[in-house]
Design a protein around this motif. Structure first.
Motif, short mmCIF file in Angstrom:
data_model
loop_
_atom_site.label_atom_id
_atom_site.label_comp_id
_atom_site.label_asym_id
_atom_site.label_seq_id
_atom_site.Cartn_x
_atom_site.Cartn_y
_atom_site.Cartn_z
N ALA A 278 0.82 -1.20 0.00
CA ALA A 278 0.00 0.00 0.00
C ALA A 278 0.86 1.26 0.00
O ALA A 278 0.54 2.25 -0.67
CB ALA A 278 -0.92 -0.01 1.23
N TRP A 279 1.96 1.21 0.73
CA TRP A 279 2.82 2.40 0.84
C TRP A 279 3.40 2.79 -0.52
O TRP A 279 3.61 3.97 -0.79
CB TRP A 279 3.93 2.12 1.84
N THR B 157 1.98 2.78 -3.36
CA THR B 157 1.02 3.46 -4.23
C THR B 157 0.30 4.62 -3.55
O THR B 157 -0.39 5.39 -4.23
CB THR B 157 -0.03 2.45 -4.74
N ALA B 158 0.41 4.74 -2.23
CA ALA B 158 -0.26 5.85 -1.53
C ALA B 158 0.43 7.17 -1.83
O ALA B 158 1.65 7.23 -2.03
CB ALA B 158 -0.25 5.58 -0.02
N VAL C 141 1.75 9.76 -0.26
CA VAL C 141 2.16 10.12 1.10
C VAL C 141 3.19 11.24 1.13
O VAL C 141 3.67 11.61 2.20
CB VAL C 141 2.73 8.87 1.83
N PRO D 39 -4.91 -1.64 -2.07
CA PRO D 39 -5.48 -0.39 -2.62
C PRO D 39 -6.34 0.36 -1.60
O PRO D 39 -6.27 1.59 -1.51
CB PRO D 39 -6.31 -0.88 -3.81
N ALA E 264 -4.03 1.94 0.90
CA ALA E 264 -3.34 3.08 0.29
C ALA E 264 -4.26 4.30 0.24
O ALA E 264 -3.82 5.43 0.52
CB ALA E 264 -2.85 2.72 -1.10
N ALA E 265 -5.52 4.09 -0.13
CA ALA E 265 -6.45 5.22 -0.20
C ALA E 265 -6.67 5.84 1.17
O ALA E 265 -6.73 7.08 1.32
CB ALA E 265 -7.77 4.74 -0.79
N LEU F 132 -4.58 5.73 3.75
CA LEU F 132 -3.34 6.42 4.12
C LEU F 132 -3.27 7.79 3.45
O LEU F 132 -2.92 8.79 4.08
CB LEU F 132 -2.13 5.59 3.72
N THR F 133 -3.59 7.84 2.18
CA THR F 133 -3.55 9.10 1.43
C THR F 133 -4.49 10.12 2.07
O THR F 133 -4.12 11.29 2.27
CB THR F 133 -3.95 8.86 -0.04
#
Length: 391
Positions: free
Chosen positions: A229-230, A232-233, A235, A330, A333-334, A336-337
């Motif tokens: 996830a990290w 694609t996030a 951040v 995914p 990641a969303a 986290l974003t």
């Protein structure tokens, strides 16, 4: 306050049979026996001598006995059952409290209902397995329930998972608790000081979001999902720190993208929690994880996967922001974003989380409820397991 003894003045003796001896199980047992010793109980911990639990339990005031047991069932199981039986006879406990699947297996086989027995799964073993192995684990738990005077779950969702697996047992649900005297919000200047003092190979600049994941580096805790996830996030320059060690350590280090730091195991996770802008728990399965409760009590917002105990940990209003499906990079990641991009949202979530943790997850309340359970079982004229086996 805990009740200190039986009504006739005698001293209740509890034998805790434990494997594994690290991570959340060890912390739960240590906190529990510390509270029991303060209440005047005679607490005995039987566990493998290597690992942090033996020393921690001894420091907490428990008598510690060596029980050499491997983490998983294997060819040594028969010897482990015999050793557990000898420890029970030597200790003569009023109650046996078996923690996690291996101790639950060996302890119940050794005692078979002759002493009031509490089994606490700390997450079901069959959730960690697949195929035939998972089926065998479910079959054992259904069979072993006959030798459990009570199965103690740390969340209602853990209990429901057991019921769905076909386990028929007398149940109790007592949430995990944490030491609210240790896990408190940091002073205003302490977060910056904590960040500056972290044992990292490079400093995390002020203003750069710091995300922390605390847990054993293993499949259960899902750090591999977090790393995917990290990648694609969105951040920005945020840093991710994995605190812990375990069998997946080398594999995770090879897979880690830039900006991810590995801190190793930590005897005190409070500096990491105080320094963090967000704590992430990407587990694949749990009973009720401790690290999120500790972070919440400190006012640090958390992002969790929707495994057993997560919904009961979070304030109800945070489920849309702070809960994602397990094993779903995914979705993680969303989330986290969204959280790393909104400092005001994180601050509000931290305040609400702190209020919930400090009102619901006090370890003294947990220990008192467990003691009431013991006294209920010992106070029965004949334990329920013996009634069933004598029919």
């Amino acid at each position: 306050m805990l009740q200190k003894s039986f009504t006739d003045g005698s001293r209740l003796t509890v034998l805790h049979l434990v494997q594994p001896v690290e991570g959340g199980v060890a912390r739960v047992v240590t906190d529990l026996v510390a509270a029991q010793v303060r209440a005047g109980l005679r607490s005995v911990v039987a566990c493998p001598p290597d690992g942090p639990l033996a020393a921690a339990a001894r420091t907490a005031g428990a008598r510690v006995c060596s029980w050499p047991a491997e983490r998983s069932p294997g060819p040594r199981l028969a010897r482990e059952v015999l050793t557990a039986g000898r420890l029970v006879r030597a200790c003569a406990p009023d109650v046996i409290h078996a923690h996690s699947s291996k101790a639950g297996l060996a302890g119940r086989l050794a005692v078979r209902g002759r002493v009031p027995t509490v089994f606490q799964p700390h997450a079901w073993s069959f959730e960690a397995l697949e195929g035939r192995a998972a089926g065998l684990a479910r079959a054992w738990e259904r069979f072993g329930a006959r030798w459990s005077d009570r199965i103690l779950c740390v969340s209602e969702s853990e209990r429901l998972a057991g019921q769905r697996a076909g386990i028929t047992a007398p149940w109790s649900v007592i949430h995990n608790g944490i030491d609210l005297g240790r896990f408190r919000p940091a002073r205003e200047d302490a977060a910056a000081s904590a960040r500056a003092s972290l044992p990292l190979p490079e400093a995390v600049p002020p203003g750069v979001p710091l995300v922390v994941c605390v847990g054993r580096l293993c499949r259960q805790k899902g750090q591999d999902v977090l790393l995917r996830a990290w990648r694609t996030a969105a951040v920005g320059g945020a840093r991710l720190v994995l605190v812990g060690d375990g069998p997946y350590g080398d594999e995770l280090r090879r897979a880690a993208p830039p900006g991810v730091l590995f801190a190793g195991a930590s005897a005190d996770v409070r500096p990491w929690i105080h320094a963090a802008d967000l704590l992430v728990g990407p587990s694949r399965w749990e009973g009720m994880a401790l690290a999120p409760l500790e972070a919440m009590a400190c006012g640090t917002p958390v992002l969790l996967t929707d495994v057993n105990g997560a919904r009961e940990s979070l304030p109800p209003g945070q489920l849309s922001h702070c809960l994602v499906p397990p094993d779903d990079p995914p979705a993680l990641a969303a989330a986290l974003t969204a959280l790393l991009g909104d400092p005001a949202l994180r601050a509000g979530l931290g305040v609400t989380a702190q209020s919930r943790a400090r009102s619901v997850f006090d370890v003294t309340r947990t220990a008192a409820a467990v003691l009431c359970l013991y006294e209920e079982l010992v106070g029965m004229s004949r334990p329920t397991t013996r009634k069933r086996t004598e029919r």
